[in-house]
Each structure stands twice: as structure tokens, then as C-alpha cells.
Design a protein around this motif. Structure first.
Motif, mmCIF file in Angstrom:
data_model
loop_
_atom_site.group_PDB
_atom_site.id
_atom_site.type_symbol
_atom_site.label_atom_id
_atom_site.label_comp_id
_atom_site.label_asym_id
_atom_site.label_seq_id
_atom_site.Cartn_x
_atom_site.Cartn_y
_atom_site.Cartn_z
ATOM 1 N N LEU A 68 -9.212 0.467 -3.324
ATOM 2 C CA LEU A 68 -8.594 -0.829 -3.070
ATOM 3 C C LEU A 68 -8.800 -1.285 -1.637
ATOM 4 N N SER A 69 -9.683 -0.655 -0.934
ATOM 5 C CA SER A 69 -9.787 -0.877 0.506
ATOM 6 C C SER A 69 -10.199 -2.297 0.873
ATOM 7 N N ASN A 70 -10.784 -3.052 -0.071
ATOM 8 C CA ASN A 70 -11.196 -4.423 0.230
ATOM 9 C C ASN A 70 -10.149 -5.469 -0.111
ATOM 10 N N SER A 71 -9.037 -5.057 -0.712
ATOM 11 C CA SER A 71 -8.016 -6.010 -1.169
ATOM 12 C C SER A 71 -7.033 -6.304 -0.044
ATOM 13 N N TYR A 72 -7.499 -6.994 0.988
ATOM 14 C CA TYR A 72 -6.693 -7.190 2.184
ATOM 15 C C TYR A 72 -5.498 -8.115 1.960
ATOM 16 N N GLY A 73 -5.545 -8.926 0.918
ATOM 17 C CA GLY A 73 -4.461 -9.881 0.708
ATOM 18 C C GLY A 73 -3.347 -9.384 -0.186
ATOM 19 N N LEU A 74 -3.363 -8.093 -0.543
ATOM 20 C CA LEU A 74 -2.370 -7.567 -1.483
ATOM 21 C C LEU A 74 -0.945 -7.810 -0.995
ATOM 22 N N VAL A 75 -0.116 -8.262 -1.932
ATOM 23 C CA VAL A 75 1.315 -8.431 -1.687
ATOM 24 C C VAL A 75 2.110 -7.343 -2.404
ATOM 25 N N THR A 76 1.685 -6.982 -3.615
ATOM 26 C CA THR A 76 2.360 -5.968 -4.430
ATOM 27 C C THR A 76 1.353 -4.923 -4.872
ATOM 28 N N LEU A 77 1.680 -3.646 -4.658
ATOM 29 C CA LEU A 77 0.860 -2.541 -5.150
ATOM 30 C C LEU A 77 1.790 -1.512 -5.772
ATOM 31 N N ASP A 78 1.754 -1.408 -7.091
ATOM 32 C CA ASP A 78 2.608 -0.474 -7.826
ATOM 33 C C ASP A 78 1.725 0.471 -8.630
ATOM 34 N N LEU A 79 1.595 1.710 -8.138
ATOM 35 C CA LEU A 79 0.817 2.754 -8.814
ATOM 36 C C LEU A 79 1.727 3.891 -9.254
ATOM 37 N N SER A 80 3.001 3.632 -9.382
ATOM 38 C CA SER A 80 3.977 4.690 -9.642
ATOM 39 C C SER A 80 3.805 5.318 -11.018
ATOM 40 N N GLU A 81 4.265 6.562 -11.134
ATOM 41 C CA GLU A 81 4.303 7.323 -12.382
ATOM 42 C C GLU A 81 2.928 7.409 -13.039
ATOM 43 N N ASN A 82 1.975 7.888 -12.259
ATOM 44 C CA ASN A 82 0.647 8.228 -12.752
ATOM 45 C C ASN A 82 0.351 9.666 -12.354
ATOM 46 N N GLU A 83 -0.908 10.019 -12.249
ATOM 47 C CA GLU A 83 -1.286 11.389 -11.885
ATOM 48 C C GLU A 83 -2.243 11.383 -10.705
ATOM 49 N N PHE A 84 -2.087 10.428 -9.801
ATOM 50 C CA PHE A 84 -2.934 10.360 -8.625
ATOM 51 C C PHE A 84 -2.642 11.536 -7.699
ATOM 52 N N SER A 85 -3.648 11.946 -6.969
ATOM 53 C CA SER A 85 -3.506 13.065 -6.036
ATOM 54 C C SER A 85 -4.211 12.709 -4.732
ATOM 55 N N GLY A 86 -4.275 13.693 -3.834
ATOM 56 C CA GLY A 86 -4.893 13.454 -2.539
ATOM 57 C C GLY A 86 -3.910 12.872 -1.552
ATOM 58 N N ARG A 87 -4.422 12.453 -0.423
ATOM 59 C CA ARG A 87 -3.581 11.885 0.619
ATOM 60 C C ARG A 87 -3.399 10.381 0.422
ATOM 61 N N ILE A 88 -2.306 9.886 0.925
ATOM 62 C CA ILE A 88 -2.099 8.437 0.908
ATOM 63 C C ILE A 88 -3.119 7.815 1.847
ATOM 64 N N PRO A 89 -3.943 6.894 1.360
ATOM 65 C CA PRO A 89 -5.038 6.381 2.196
ATOM 66 C C PRO A 89 -4.538 5.628 3.423
ATOM 67 N N TYR A 90 -5.221 5.864 4.527
ATOM 68 C CA TYR A 90 -4.847 5.247 5.791
ATOM 69 C C TYR A 90 -5.082 3.737 5.778
ATOM 70 N N TRP A 91 -6.074 3.277 4.967
ATOM 71 C CA TRP A 91 -6.429 1.867 5.011
ATOM 72 C C TRP A 91 -5.356 0.959 4.418
ATOM 73 N N LEU A 92 -4.314 1.539 3.805
ATOM 74 C CA LEU A 92 -3.193 0.699 3.367
ATOM 75 C C LEU A 92 -2.539 -0.013 4.544
ATOM 76 N N GLY A 93 -2.675 0.582 5.714
ATOM 77 C CA GLY A 93 -2.103 -0.046 6.906
ATOM 78 C C GLY A 93 -2.793 -1.325 7.312
ATOM 79 N N ASN A 94 -3.944 -1.625 6.685
ATOM 80 C CA ASN A 94 -4.666 -2.857 6.994
ATOM 81 C C ASN A 94 -4.194 -4.037 6.160
ATOM 82 N N PHE A 95 -3.317 -3.774 5.163
ATOM 83 C CA PHE A 95 -2.856 -4.840 4.283
ATOM 84 C C PHE A 95 -1.644 -5.526 4.910
ATOM 85 N N SER A 96 -1.896 -6.457 5.783
ATOM 86 C CA SER A 96 -0.823 -7.062 6.576
ATOM 87 C C SER A 96 0.170 -7.851 5.734
ATOM 88 N N GLN A 97 -0.215 -8.263 4.500
ATOM 89 C CA GLN A 97 0.678 -9.054 3.655
ATOM 90 C C GLN A 97 1.474 -8.199 2.671
#
Length: 703
Positions: free
Chosen positions: A362-391
Motif C-alpha cells: 500500500l506504499s503508494n496510497s498516500y491519500g488513505l483516510v481509513t485502513l482496516d486490516l484487522s482480524e486477518n493473518e498478516f505477519s512481519g513488522r508494521i511497515p514504516y511507510w505508514l508514517g507517510n500517510f498524512s491524511q
């Protein structure tokens, strides 16, 4: 002034009674608008009865008073345009249509948002055969009555939100052959949707949502020239199967949500020009059709709450204009594809079986307002590029297998209103950088009012066109009906130990932080209290230590704080005036000496100063020898008082009840008499039994 033909006083603050105003003498008026003022106008329109030239009358948001002349008054005018729609804040209460009994030349009539009751006035349509547009939404009509004649001129009809019963018949469809806009939503209409609606060639907008329609969806509706079709919130069922030659290049908005449809979504292959597609809350099965990627104009896609499975096709992510994307509550699996769309605003993929790492999905979705990925089976680290989503206003990663420390880049998100990282494997200290974040800044418009507008359906009319001498303002007045897709923005969040879904106004006010059920350690940073707008804070089920920061007391809007299941010091009574022996039962036995700093008159097992005698130290300190019972469970004085009051009340209530209710009184006396009789019989029986026994004993007999 008597020669004035057009008078527009719209949207001012005039206050006056029309009966005593100059309006009564302006008999040359052809156009009059007093909308949005505070005029007091009789409901019979009596003061205007002599205005024989009046053709256009606009009285929106105007206060009417009850007039007894309604039944007898016959006005001299024949209106072409009458608008008396109102907002509830004005307190407008038009309850009768009697003043329209003598009108036969109406072309446009708007009486929406009133209190008109009874059956739908079919007579109004029969009297005004030239009527083109009729708006009577938000009234109190009880049943739908069909006009008995063909209405060739009627093109727009809105009688939504009236709670009307009845069926939509084929006769109704036959009598409106030139209808272009039909809104019957929010009623209690039942039966099947007549296929003949698809035969109305001019019909472009059809809204039958929020009724009780049964059966299947007539294929004729999808094979017509409809541009907007909304049948949401009904009881429609079955599969939707289109023929091979079916193709509707006009359909731009399709809402089938909240029904009982089954089968696959393959029928969508014939609807490639959609802007809005909502088939959520049904029972559709199978895989996501790759043909959805042919919908190059798609702005909003909601397939949530179905039984879809398989992978999310990579092709869907190439829909460059897609703004709202909801596939939540399905059985989708596999990794998250790489999203290309930079216009994406809201992504809901929660409650699926998606797995893998996010990497750069999702690294190109700079305009995101809502991101809900809850209750899945994702793993790994929380990506740092989420900090670029100013909205970004809502971030929910709850119930996955993310691990690692809290990425400090998230502290750049100054517009967050809700952040939920609960039920993961995150560890390390809580972030102290959250302090500068403003959880409520500018998220109102983005989260709640964010609306995907796909253009406007202008149901236009110009009252000026009915005044022949005026042709320079053809668009001065119009009715604008917006067809918008209101993104639901339903987000789950735990508050006060209960997981709820928040939407609408509740979501607007919801500001919270949930880091529970992780492995966070260390102390709670006092900077967290800078989040003054926070309503709920949940840090439970971690490994936090130390004291609860006093700064949390400054959270004046907080409603719920959960710090349970940690190793926090939650008891500290240092530097007060307490004295005596420290209790050693229950949790008091777990506190250490640091919790009692500054006391010279305390003693107990936890302190270095032991209680050497059984005499209460508090007695020595206060020169009092009264005996205390520090470990007593119940205050004896309170117990005896409450015991006496309770039995006294019972003793008083029983006579009062028996006095009030004769039937209960007779029953009670009968019961008491029965008990006394029974006891007497038992007593006599026992008496003779004992007497006979003693007699036998005295004679040496045995029983």
C-alpha cells in the motif's frame, strides 16, 4: 408597487403576518417567493385568493397557521408551480391538502417534509393531468393508491419515507409511461418488483430501497436504460443470471446490498460502466471475478459481508479512480496485492484470512483516510511507510501476527482519530512520541463526510419559464437531487470491555488508542496524556511496570481506561496521615514497603516495623481505646438497621397490597384459614397419638 409581477424575498429574516402585509394588495403578482423567512401565512392561502395572475408560489420553510376557511375558500388563481417543502427545525405542520382541491393546472408540486397523513392522494394526480414533477417525501401517508388514468406528463415522482403499505402493481407502471425519476424508498411496500418497470423506456433513476419486496430481481431492470438502480434493504433473493446479449451502457450506480441474493458475481461482466457497486450483506459465493477490472470508471466497490473466497486479483488494484474499497467479512485468503491507485481513500479488508507481509502493498496510497486490516493473518513488522500517510485518520491492525517494536514513523500521523494495534506480538516500550499527535485534528470531514460524488442528477425546473416576460434568469431556481454513495465507514473498536461497531455520528466522536494484548514492557509514558481528545485508552494484557502516571488524571474527556493484566503499581498511599496495622489479606499482602512511604504510625508484615502487640496502634495514637474490627466484612450497625428496615417494609407492604386488591385479599384469607385448619388437624392428630402412646407404655405394651 401594485404593478409588481415578480417578488422574491427568499432567505431573509422578515417577520410579519401576511394578512396585514402589503402582499394582499399586490394583485398583479405572477411570481412570489417568501422562502426562508418568518412570515405567518394561513394554510388556506386566503390573503392571496384574489391574486388571479399568480402562477408560481414558493413558500419553503415558512410558518403556516391553521385556517378554518380551507374547505370553503375558492382561490381565483391557478398555480403552475407550488413549493411548500420544509425543514423540521421550522416547526412547519401542513396536515391537509384541502386547499389544493381547486387546483387543476399544476406542473410542479413540492410538499415534502410535512405531516400530511392518510392514503397517498391519487386524486391530486387525476385533477392535475399536466403535472410533471411531484415531491411528497417525508410525510405520513399510509397506503399507496394508484391513479386510475395514464399520466403522460409525469416524469419525476418522490414519495419516499412515508411508511406506506401496499404493492407496486403493473397498473402503476402502465400509468406512468414517461417516468424518468421514481423514488419509493423507505416505505413498507411488499410483493414482487414488477418487471414492467424495465419497460418504461425513459426511466433513469429507480430507488426501491428499504421496503419489504420479495422474490428475485427482474432481469428487465438490468437490461433497460436505467442509470441508477437501488433495491438495497429488502428481502430479495435468488441468483442473478443475465443473458449473453444483456448489456447496459447506462447503468452507473447499482446497489443490491442487504438482501438475500446467492450465486456468483459473474453477472457483473455485463455492467462495465459502473461508478458505484454495492452488493454487500448478501450470500454471494465464489471467487472475485477478474472482469471487475473492466470497470475502469469504478469509484466505490463494496463486496463486504458475503461468502467470497480465493485471492484478491491483482487486476483490481489497477482501477486508477477507485476511492472506496471494502471486501471485509469474507473468506478471502493469500497475500495482499500491490495497490497502484493513488486516489484510494478507504480500504476495509478486515475479518478475512489474508496473510503474508505488507511489504510495499500500500506504499503508494498516500491519500488513505481509513485502513482496516484487522482480524486477518498478516505477519512481519508494521511497515514504516505508514508514517507517510498524512491524511490517515483510522488505522486498525487488530488481531494479526505483527511483531517488533512500535515504528516511530507512525508518530508523524497527526490526523489519527483511532489507532488499534491490539492482539499482535508487538514488544518493547510504549512510544513516548505519541504525545504531539492530535487524535482529532481535521478528521471529521475525511472520515464521516467523505462522500464519493458521481455527479449530480439535476431535476431542474425554472419557475421563471412560467413567467413569459422574464427570460433572463432561466436557472435562477432549480431542484437538485444528489445521488451520492455515502461510504459507511463502519469500524470496530473495543471500549469499556465491549467490542462495538462505530459509524456515523458515533464514529465522528470516537477517539481512542488500543495497544492491548501485546508484549509491551516498561513504564507508561506520561506524554500519552497530551492526547486530550481521547475517549478510550486500552493498554491491558501487556508487561507494563512502574506507576500509573499522574498525568492521566488530566484526560478530562476520557470514558474508559483499561490497564488490567500488567505489573503496574496501582496502590500507593505514601505521605498521608494513616496509622495502625496494615491489612495483610487479599491484595494488600502483595504491596511492598515503597507503597507506604512517609508513615511513622503504621506497622505490619510488609514494613520493617512490626506490630508487637495486639493493641490497635491507632488507639495509642489517638488516645482512644475503642475496639476496632479492621478486617470485618460487614458493618454490624448497618446490617441490623437494614435488617430491621427491610422486615418493617415487608410488614407494611403486605397489608397495603391486600387492602388495594380484594381478589388477593380473599385469596390470602382463604390461605390463612386453610393453614390454620391444617395445623389444628395436625395438632389434634399428634395429641391423640402421643396420649395413646403413653397409655400403652403405662400398660407395658410396645408400639
Amino acid at each position: 408597487m401594485s404593478s409588481i409581477r415578480i417578488l422574491n424575498l427568499e432567505d431573509n429574516e422578515f417577520t410579519d403576518s401576511v394578512v396585514s402585509s402589503p402582499f394582499t394588495s399586490l394583485t398583479s403578482l405572477e411570481f412570489l417567493s417568501t422562502s426562508g423567512n418568518h412570515f405567518d401565512i394561513p394554510s388556506s392561502l386566503g390573503p392571496l385568493a384574489n391574486h388571479s395572475r399568480l402562477k408560481v408560489l414558493i413558500l419553503d420553510d415558512t410558518k403556516l397557521t391553521i385556517d378554518t376557511k380551507v374547505a370553503s375558500l375558492i382561490p381565483r388563481f391557478q398555480l403552475m408551480v407550488l413549493s411548500m417543502s420544509n425543514s423540521p427545525s421550522r416547526g412547519f405542520e401542513l396536515t391537509s391538502l384541502g386547499f389544493l382541491k381547486h387546483q387543476y393546472d399544476l406542473r410542479i408540486l413540492d410538499l415534502s417534509l410535512n405531516y400530511i397523513s392518510g392514503p397517498f392522494p391519487a386524486w391530486l394526480l387525476e385533477n392535475n393531468t399536466k403535472l410533471e414533477k411531484l415531491f411528497m417525501a417525508n410525510n405520513l401517508f399510509t397506503t399507496l393508491e394508484v391513479p386510475s388514468m395514464t399520466l403522460f406528463n409525469l416524469s419525476e415522482l418522490d414519495i419516499s419515507n412515508n411508511n406506506m403499505r401496499g404493492e407496486l402493481t403493473t397498473e402503476f407502471c402502465a400509468n406512468v409511461p414517461n417516468m424518468s425519476y421514481l423514488n419509493l424508498s423507505a416505505n413498507r411496500l411488499e410483493g414482487n418488483i414488477p418487471p414492467e418497470l424495465g419497460s418504461i423506456k425513459s426511466l433513469y433513476v429507480l430507488d426501491l430501497s428499504s421496503n419489504n419486496f420479495l422474490g428475485g430481481l427482474p432481469i428487465q431492470l438490468l437490461d433497460s436504460k436505467l442509470g441508477h438502480l437501488n433495491v438495497a434493504y429488502n428481502k430479495l433473493q435468488g441468483e442473478i443470471v443475465l443473458s449473453d446479449h444483456t448489456m447496459n451502457p447506462h447503468l452507473s450506480r447499482l446497489r443490491l446490498d442487504h438482501n438475500l441474493f446467492t450465486g456468483s458475481l459473474f453477472f457483473l461482466s455485463s455492467l462495465v460502466d459502473l461508478w458505484v457497486l454495492d452488493v454487500s450483506n448478501n450470500n454471494f459465493t465464489g471467487k472475485l471475478p477478474r472482469l471487475i477490472t473492466n470497470m475502469s470508471l469504478l469509484l466505490a466497490l463494496d463486496l463486504s459481508k458475503n461468502q467470497l473466497d480465493g485471492l484478491i486479483p491483482q487486476e483490481i488494484c489497477y482501477l486508477g479512480d477507485l476511492e472506496y474499497f471494502d471486501l471485509s467479512d469474507n473468506n478471502l485468503s493469500g497475500p495482499l496485492p500491490f495497490f497502484i491507485s493513488k486516489s484510494m481513500l478507504h480500504i476495509h479488508l478486515n475479518r478475512n484470512k489474508l496473510n503474508g507481509t505488507l511489504v510495499h502493498a500500500l506504499s503508494n496510497s498516500y491519500g488513505l483516510v481509513t485502513l482496516d486490516l484487522s482480524e486477518n493473518e498478516f505477519s512481519g513488522r508494521i511497515p514504516y511507510w505508514l508514517g507517510n500517510f498524512s491524511q490517515l485518520s483510522i488505522l486498525s491492525l487488530k488481531g494479526n501476527s505483527f511483531y517488533g517494536t512500535f515504528p516511530e514513523q507512525l508518530c508523524k500521523l497527526k490526523s489519527l482519530s483511532m489507532i488499534d494495534l491490539s492482539e499482535n506480538n508487538l514488544f518493547g516500550p510504549l512510544p513516548s512520541c505519541l504525545g504531539p499527535m492530535d487524535l482529532s485534528k481535521d478528521y471529521t470531514d475525511k472520515v464521516i463526510s467523505s462522500t464519493t460524488e458521481m455527479g449530480d442528477v439535476i431535476i431542474g425546473w425554472s419557475p421563471w419559464s412560467y413567467v413569459r416576460t422574464i427570460k433572463s434568469h432561466p436557472e435562477s431556481f432549480h431542484i437538485k437531487m444528489k445521488e451520492e454513495f455515502q461510504a459507511p465507514h463502519t469500524v470496530g473498536f473495543t471500549m469499556k470491555g465491549r467490542f462495538d461497531s462505530y459509524k456515523g455520528y458515533a464514529l465522528l466522536k470516537m477517539v481512542g488508542l488500543d495497544f492491548s494484548c501485546n508484549q509491551f514492557s516498561g513504564e507508561i509514558p506520561p506524554e500519552i496524556a497530551i492526547l486530550q481528545e481521547m475517549l478510550t485508552l486500552n493498554l491491558s494484557h501487556n508487561k507494563l511496570t512502574g506507576r500509573i502516571p499522574m498525568s492521566l488524571s488530566s484526560l478530562t474527556k476520557i470514558e474508559s481506561i483499561d490497564l488490567s493484566y500488567n505489573n503496574l503499581i496501582v496502590f500507593n498511599v505514601s505521605y498521608n496521615n494513616l496509622s495502625g496495622a496494615i491489612p495483610h489479606k487479599n491484595q494488600f499482602g502483595t504491596f511492598i514497603e515503597n507503597n507506604y512511604y512517609g508513615y511513622h504510625l503504621l506497622c505490619g508484615l510488609t514494613l520493617s516495623k512490626k506490630c508487637s502487640t495486639t493493641i490497635n496502634v491507632n488507639c495509642l495514637a489517638t488516645k482512644s481505646c475503642a475496639t476496632t474490627k479492621e478486617d470485618g466484612f460487614i458493618d454490624e450497625e448497618t446490617f441490623y438497621i437494614s435488617f430491621g428496615v427491610s422486615y418493617t417494609m415487608v410488614g407494611l407492604v403486605i397489608p397495603v397490597v391486600l387492602f388495594i386488591n380484594p381478589q388477593w385479599r380473599y385469596g390470602w384469607f382463604h390461605y390463612v384459614e386453610l393453614v390454620i385448619t391444617t395445623c389444628q388437624s395436625l395438632f389434634i392428630t399428634c395429641y391423640y397419638f402421643v396420649q395413646d402412646g403413653f397409655r400403652k407404655l403405662s400398660r407395658g405394651q410396645t408400639f
